[in-house]
Structures are given as C-alpha cells and as structure tokens.
Design a protein around this motif. Structure first.
Motif, PDB file in Angstrom:
ATOM      1  N   VAL A  22     -81.499   8.955-147.655  1.00 17.98           N
ATOM      2  CA  VAL A  22     -81.494   8.752-146.317  1.00 17.98           C
ATOM      3  C   VAL A  22     -82.721   8.395-145.748  1.00 17.98           C
ATOM      4  N   TRP A  23     -83.824   8.751-146.442  1.00 20.44           N
ATOM      5  CA  TRP A  23     -85.423   8.367-146.102  1.00 20.44           C
ATOM      6  C   TRP A  23     -85.611   6.965-146.592  1.00 20.44           C
ATOM      7  N   GLY A  24     -84.937   6.582-147.435  1.00 20.93           N
ATOM      8  CA  GLY A  24     -84.856   5.044-147.986  1.00 20.93           C
ATOM      9  C   GLY A  24     -84.146   4.339-147.175  1.00 20.93           C
ATOM     10  N   VAL A  25     -83.045   4.788-146.411  1.00 21.47           N
ATOM     11  CA  VAL A  25     -82.265   3.955-145.527  1.00 21.47           C
ATOM     12  C   VAL A  25     -83.156   3.648-144.182  1.00 21.47           C
ATOM     13  N   VAL A  26     -83.960   4.673-143.891  1.00 22.77           N
ATOM     14  CA  VAL A  26     -84.670   4.530-142.615  1.00 22.77           C
ATOM     15  C   VAL A  26     -85.617   3.380-142.684  1.00 22.77           C
ATOM     16  N   TRP A  27     -86.397   3.826-144.001  1.00 19.20           N
ATOM     17  CA  TRP A  27     -87.554   2.770-144.294  1.00 19.20           C
ATOM     18  C   TRP A  27     -87.094   1.438-144.670  1.00 19.20           C
ATOM     19  N   THR A  28     -86.036   1.359-145.353  1.00 21.72           N
ATOM     20  CA  THR A  28     -85.638  -0.134-145.468  1.00 21.72           C
ATOM     21  C   THR A  28     -85.149  -0.675-144.319  1.00 21.72           C
ATOM     22  N   VAL A  29     -84.522  -0.265-143.318  1.00 17.76           N
ATOM     23  CA  VAL A  29     -83.827  -0.792-142.006  1.00 17.76           C
ATOM     24  C   VAL A  29     -85.343  -1.121-141.245  1.00 17.76           C
ATOM     25  N   ALA A  30     -86.235  -0.192-141.274  1.00 15.91           N
ATOM     26  CA  ALA A  30     -87.425  -0.555-140.428  1.00 15.91           C
ATOM     27  C   ALA A  30     -88.211  -1.764-140.947  1.00 15.91           C
ATOM     28  N   GLY A  31     -88.375  -1.762-142.468  1.00 17.81           N
ATOM     29  CA  GLY A  31     -89.091  -2.821-142.967  1.00 17.81           C
ATOM     30  C   GLY A  31     -88.285  -4.070-142.847  1.00 17.81           C
ATOM     31  N   THR A  32     -86.970  -4.025-142.854  1.00 17.33           N
ATOM     32  CA  THR A  32     -86.317  -5.429-142.682  1.00 17.33           C
ATOM     33  C   THR A  32     -86.390  -5.790-141.134  1.00 17.33           C
ATOM     34  N   VAL A  33     -86.521  -4.998-140.314  1.00 21.52           N
ATOM     35  CA  VAL A  33     -86.610  -5.227-138.839  1.00 21.52           C
ATOM     36  C   VAL A  33     -88.169  -5.664-138.607  1.00 21.52           C
ATOM     37  N   ALA A  34     -89.003  -5.073-139.240  1.00 23.99           N
ATOM     38  CA  ALA A  34     -90.487  -5.283-139.007  1.00 23.99           C
ATOM     39  C   ALA A  34     -90.775  -6.702-139.450  1.00 23.99           C
ATOM     40  N   PHE A  35     -90.261  -7.078-140.752  1.00 28.11           N
ATOM     41  CA  PHE A  35     -90.605  -8.221-141.492  1.00 28.11           C
ATOM     42  C   PHE A  35     -89.839  -9.469-140.835  1.00 28.11           C
ATOM     43  N   THR A  36     -88.650  -9.318-140.171  1.00 29.08           N
ATOM     44  CA  THR A  36     -88.007 -10.173-139.411  1.00 29.08           C
ATOM     45  C   THR A  36     -88.823 -10.599-138.174  1.00 29.08           C
ATOM     46  N   LEU A  37     -89.152  -9.588-137.525  1.00 34.03           N
ATOM     47  CA  LEU A  37     -89.763  -9.890-136.210  1.00 34.03           C
ATOM     48  C   LEU A  37     -91.269 -10.544-136.450  1.00 34.03           C
ATOM     49  N   THR A  38     -91.808 -10.258-137.644  1.00 38.44           N
ATOM     50  CA  THR A  38     -93.096 -10.958-137.815  1.00 38.44           C
ATOM     51  C   THR A  38     -92.993 -12.081-138.590  1.00 38.44           C
ATOM     52  N   GLY A  39     -91.802 -12.650-138.943  1.00 41.12           N
ATOM     53  CA  GLY A  39     -91.799 -13.944-139.330  1.00 41.12           C
ATOM     54  C   GLY A  39     -91.824 -14.227-140.964  1.00 41.12           C
ATOM     55  N   HIS A  40     -91.640 -13.006-141.645  1.00 39.33           N
ATOM     56  CA  HIS A  40     -91.456 -12.989-142.979  1.00 39.33           C
ATOM     57  C   HIS A  40     -90.137 -12.758-143.648  1.00 39.33           C
ATOM     58  N   PRO A  41     -89.491 -14.085-143.832  1.00 37.93           N
ATOM     59  CA  PRO A  41     -87.908 -13.805-144.110  1.00 37.93           C
ATOM     60  C   PRO A  41     -87.978 -13.339-145.511  1.00 37.93           C
ATOM     61  N   GLY A  42     -88.941 -13.857-146.594  1.00 33.88           N
ATOM     62  CA  GLY A  42     -88.818 -13.563-147.792  1.00 33.88           C
ATOM     63  C   GLY A  42     -88.775 -11.778-148.038  1.00 33.88           C
ATOM     64  N   TRP A  43     -89.707 -11.171-147.210  1.00 34.82           N
ATOM     65  CA  TRP A  43     -89.870  -9.843-147.399  1.00 34.82           C
ATOM     66  C   TRP A  43     -88.748  -9.079-146.642  1.00 34.82           C
ATOM     67  N   ALA A  44     -88.294  -9.761-145.604  1.00 39.25           N
ATOM     68  CA  ALA A  44     -86.959  -9.151-144.877  1.00 39.25           C
ATOM     69  C   ALA A  44     -86.050  -9.289-145.816  1.00 39.25           C
ATOM     70  N   LEU A  45     -85.657 -10.387-146.355  1.00 43.10           N
ATOM     71  CA  LEU A  45     -84.489 -10.266-147.462  1.00 43.10           C
ATOM     72  C   LEU A  45     -84.563  -9.304-148.592  1.00 43.10           C
ATOM     73  N   ALA A  46     -86.004  -9.271-148.937  1.00 44.88           N
ATOM     74  CA  ALA A  46     -86.156  -8.015-149.962  1.00 44.88           C
ATOM     75  C   ALA A  46     -85.784  -6.592-149.642  1.00 44.88           C
ATOM     76  N   CYS A  47     -86.424  -6.262-148.319  1.00 44.38           N
ATOM     77  CA  CYS A  47     -85.874  -4.972-147.670  1.00 44.38           C
ATOM     78  C   CYS A  47     -84.328  -4.856-147.522  1.00 44.38           C
ATOM     79  N   GLY A  48     -83.807  -6.099-147.095  1.00 41.62           N
ATOM     80  CA  GLY A  48     -82.182  -6.032-146.948  1.00 41.62           C
ATOM     81  C   GLY A  48     -81.423  -5.974-148.227  1.00 41.62           C
ATOM     82  N   ILE A  49     -81.996  -6.153-149.270  1.00 42.02           N
ATOM     83  CA  ILE A  49     -81.450  -6.054-150.744  1.00 42.02           C
ATOM     84  C   ILE A  49     -81.483  -4.594-151.086  1.00 42.02           C
ATOM     85  N   LEU A  50     -83.042  -4.181-150.931  1.00 44.81           N
ATOM     86  CA  LEU A  50     -83.134  -2.832-151.174  1.00 44.81           C
ATOM     87  C   LEU A  50     -82.282  -1.617-150.367  1.00 44.81           C
ATOM     88  N   PHE A  51     -82.086  -2.289-149.253  1.00 49.01           N
ATOM     89  CA  PHE A  51     -81.144  -1.222-148.148  1.00 49.01           C
ATOM     90  C   PHE A  51     -79.847  -1.069-148.939  1.00 49.01           C
TER      91      PHE A  51
END
Length: 87
Positions: A22-51
């Motif tokens: 559950v903690w991992g879901v929270v952090w991966t969603v937060a990471g995906t959103v944060a990296f998407t909003l800051t313009g880092h699509p590679g990191w957002a994709l990595a967080c999405g896969i980890l999600f």
C-alpha cells in the motif's frame, strides 16, 4: 512458542507485505504524477511500471490472506513440525 526449528517452519509476514505494498502504491502514484507534471516522461514511465509491479504484488498478497489460515495462520495455530526425513 519456540521450537528451535523456526527457520524451517517460518511463516510469511503477509500483513506486513500488504502495508508495504500500500505504501508503495502511494509513492509510485505520487512519483508518476510529480514526474509527469515536471516534464520527466522517462521517470514517469519508470514509476508507472513500478506501480504495476506493486499492484500485482498487492493482489497476490491479498489473495493469500483471503485463502485463510493455511497461508496466514493466527497466533493460536502452533508452528508446523519440520519433516522427520531430511535428505
């Protein structure tokens, strides 16, 4: 109750894995959103896969918890005896 055979009769800590997932879901969603909003699509994709990996583990853990005491025995279930015939 300790028998001295705990490594061979250890039980899986499924509830702890559930809360860590559950903690991992929270952090991966937060990471995906944060990296998407800051313009880092590679990191957002990595967080999405980890999600997806974390959600798969979460579903696996929930399935085993729901299967009952065979996979997650309570405190009233004594430890399993190790096999007498070790080869």
């Amino acid at each position: 109750m300790r028998t001295g055979s705990e490594p061979t009769t250890a039980r899986s800590p499924l509830r702890m894995r559930f809360w860590l997932s559950v903690w991992g879901v929270v952090w991966t969603v937060a990471g995906t959103v944060a990296f998407t909003l800051t313009g880092h699509p590679g990191w957002a994709l990595a967080c999405g896969i980890l999600f997806l990996v974390v959600v798969a583990d979460l579903l696996f853990v929930v399935r085993h918890i729901r299967q009952g005491p065979h996979y997650q025995p309570g405190r009233d279930v004594p430890p399993y005896e190790p096999p007498a015939d070790r080869r």
